[in-house]
Design an enzyme around this catalytic site. Structure first.
Site, mmCIF file in Angstrom:
data_model
loop_
_atom_site.group_PDB
_atom_site.id
_atom_site.type_symbol
_atom_site.label_atom_id
_atom_site.label_comp_id
_atom_site.label_asym_id
_atom_site.label_seq_id
_atom_site.Cartn_x
_atom_site.Cartn_y
_atom_site.Cartn_z
ATOM 1 N N SER A 134 -9.985 -3.270 -2.611
ATOM 2 C CA SER A 134 -10.317 -4.317 -1.501
ATOM 3 C C SER A 134 -10.192 -5.451 -2.097
ATOM 4 O O SER A 134 -10.122 -5.737 -3.167
ATOM 5 C CB SER A 134 -11.764 -3.811 -0.863
ATOM 6 O OG SER A 134 -12.797 -4.119 -1.862
ATOM 7 N N LEU A 135 -10.330 -6.434 -0.962
ATOM 8 C CA LEU A 135 -10.120 -7.814 -1.667
ATOM 9 C C LEU A 135 -11.229 -8.328 -2.454
ATOM 10 O O LEU A 135 -12.447 -8.042 -1.937
ATOM 11 C CB LEU A 135 -9.835 -8.641 -0.490
ATOM 12 C CG LEU A 135 -8.517 -8.568 0.349
ATOM 13 C CD1 LEU A 135 -8.585 -9.511 1.658
ATOM 14 C CD2 LEU A 135 -7.219 -9.071 -0.480
ATOM 15 N N LYS B 108 -5.360 -14.468 5.434
ATOM 16 C CA LYS B 108 -5.925 -12.950 5.604
ATOM 17 C C LYS B 108 -5.665 -12.566 7.229
ATOM 18 O O LYS B 108 -6.059 -13.107 7.834
ATOM 19 C CB LYS B 108 -7.343 -12.779 5.278
ATOM 20 C CG LYS B 108 -7.957 -11.518 5.227
ATOM 21 C CD LYS B 108 -9.513 -11.539 5.039
ATOM 22 C CE LYS B 108 -10.011 -10.276 4.944
ATOM 23 N NZ LYS B 108 -9.859 -9.474 6.360
ATOM 24 N N ARG C 293 -6.854 2.966 5.056
ATOM 25 C CA ARG C 293 -7.680 2.889 3.716
ATOM 26 C C ARG C 293 -8.765 3.643 3.443
ATOM 27 O O ARG C 293 -8.976 4.395 2.468
ATOM 28 C CB ARG C 293 -7.940 1.496 3.593
ATOM 29 C CG ARG C 293 -8.704 1.182 1.992
ATOM 30 C CD ARG C 293 -9.073 -0.296 2.191
ATOM 31 N NE ARG C 293 -9.680 -0.483 0.743
ATOM 32 C CZ ARG C 293 -11.082 -0.092 0.585
ATOM 33 N NH1 ARG C 293 -11.775 0.035 1.550
ATOM 34 N NH2 ARG C 293 -11.617 -0.375 -0.583
ATOM 35 N N GLU D 246 -1.244 -4.269 6.537
ATOM 36 C CA GLU D 246 -2.373 -4.428 7.622
ATOM 37 C C GLU D 246 -1.594 -4.362 9.159
ATOM 38 O O GLU D 246 -0.585 -4.784 9.375
ATOM 39 C CB GLU D 246 -3.051 -6.040 7.452
ATOM 40 C CG GLU D 246 -4.045 -6.061 8.249
ATOM 41 C CD GLU D 246 -5.129 -5.646 7.184
ATOM 42 O OE1 GLU D 246 -6.567 -5.601 7.700
ATOM 43 O OE2 GLU D 246 -5.109 -5.347 6.416
#
Length: 200
Positions: free
Chosen positions: A18-19, A46, A67, A106
């Site tokens: 994850s970010l 983002k 994810r 994404e």
């Protein structure tokens, strides 16, 4: 692709991290920048959708998964094959190297598509673009999957023997474009000041 597999649990071959966040606004950036020790940064907005991992073998899409928790996600291959920006068969670039490996990106329902989708729907029955998009991605009947757009942000490419090919992030994004994907927009920044300028 078998729609019956949609939402089946699958394990990622490469964990989907994850970010990392910084505390506060841009004020926390200097400390983070010093910590990572990288002079060159790819600055990109983002994208607020659902993180998806696509797996290709010899240029063919063989699996798409959410994810999930980073280790285990859900199979959404049948739906992802209908997303805008997900080639079932990737382009062969000038290098002639077929796509083998995983692509992180994404899956997003753009606001314009969302507004068209909910036109005439009672306001109490309307969610928001992110929630509506996530619902579409996991539908077993695949309805409205053609409205979802995939934006790639990471390429884990392998050679013919399955060994990882190391690429800088900007080269990963350009390689994704060569294979027929739409990479996220980005600005290559050579120092912290360039990042702050891009952020402003």
């Amino acid at each position: 692709f078998d729609p019956a597999n949609t939402r089946t649990k699958v394990t990622h071959l490469i964990p989907c991290g994850s970010l990392d966040n910084i505390d506060g606004s841009i004020d926390g950036f200097d400390e983070w920048y010093a910590k990572i020790g990288k002079p060159v940064i790819n600055f990109s907005p983002k994208v607020d959708g659902s993180s998806i991992c696509l797996t290709y073998k010899d240029g063919q899409l063989i699996r798409a998964a959410t994810r999930g928790n980073g280790t285990v996600g859900e199979d959404v291959t049948a739906n992802a094959a209908m997303f805008i920006g997900v080639p079932v068969v990737a382009n062969v670039p000038d290098s002639g190297v077929l796509l083998n490996g995983d692509i992180r990106g994404e899956a997003v329902l753009f606001k314009s598509d969302f507004e068209e989708l909910v036109a005439g729907v009672a306001e109490d029955d309307i969610s928001n673009p992110r929630n509506e998009g996530n619902g579409i991605i996991g539908r077993k009947n695949g309805t409205n999957s053609h409205l979802i757009r995939f934006l790639g942000f990471r390429l884990h490419q392998n050679d013919d023997q399955g060994n990882p090919i190391e690429l800088d992030l900007d080269r990963q994004l350009e390689t994704l474009r060569e294979y027929g994907f739409t990479p996220v927009d980005y600005i290559l920044c050579n120092d912290a000041q360039a990042v702050k300028k891009a952020f402003a």
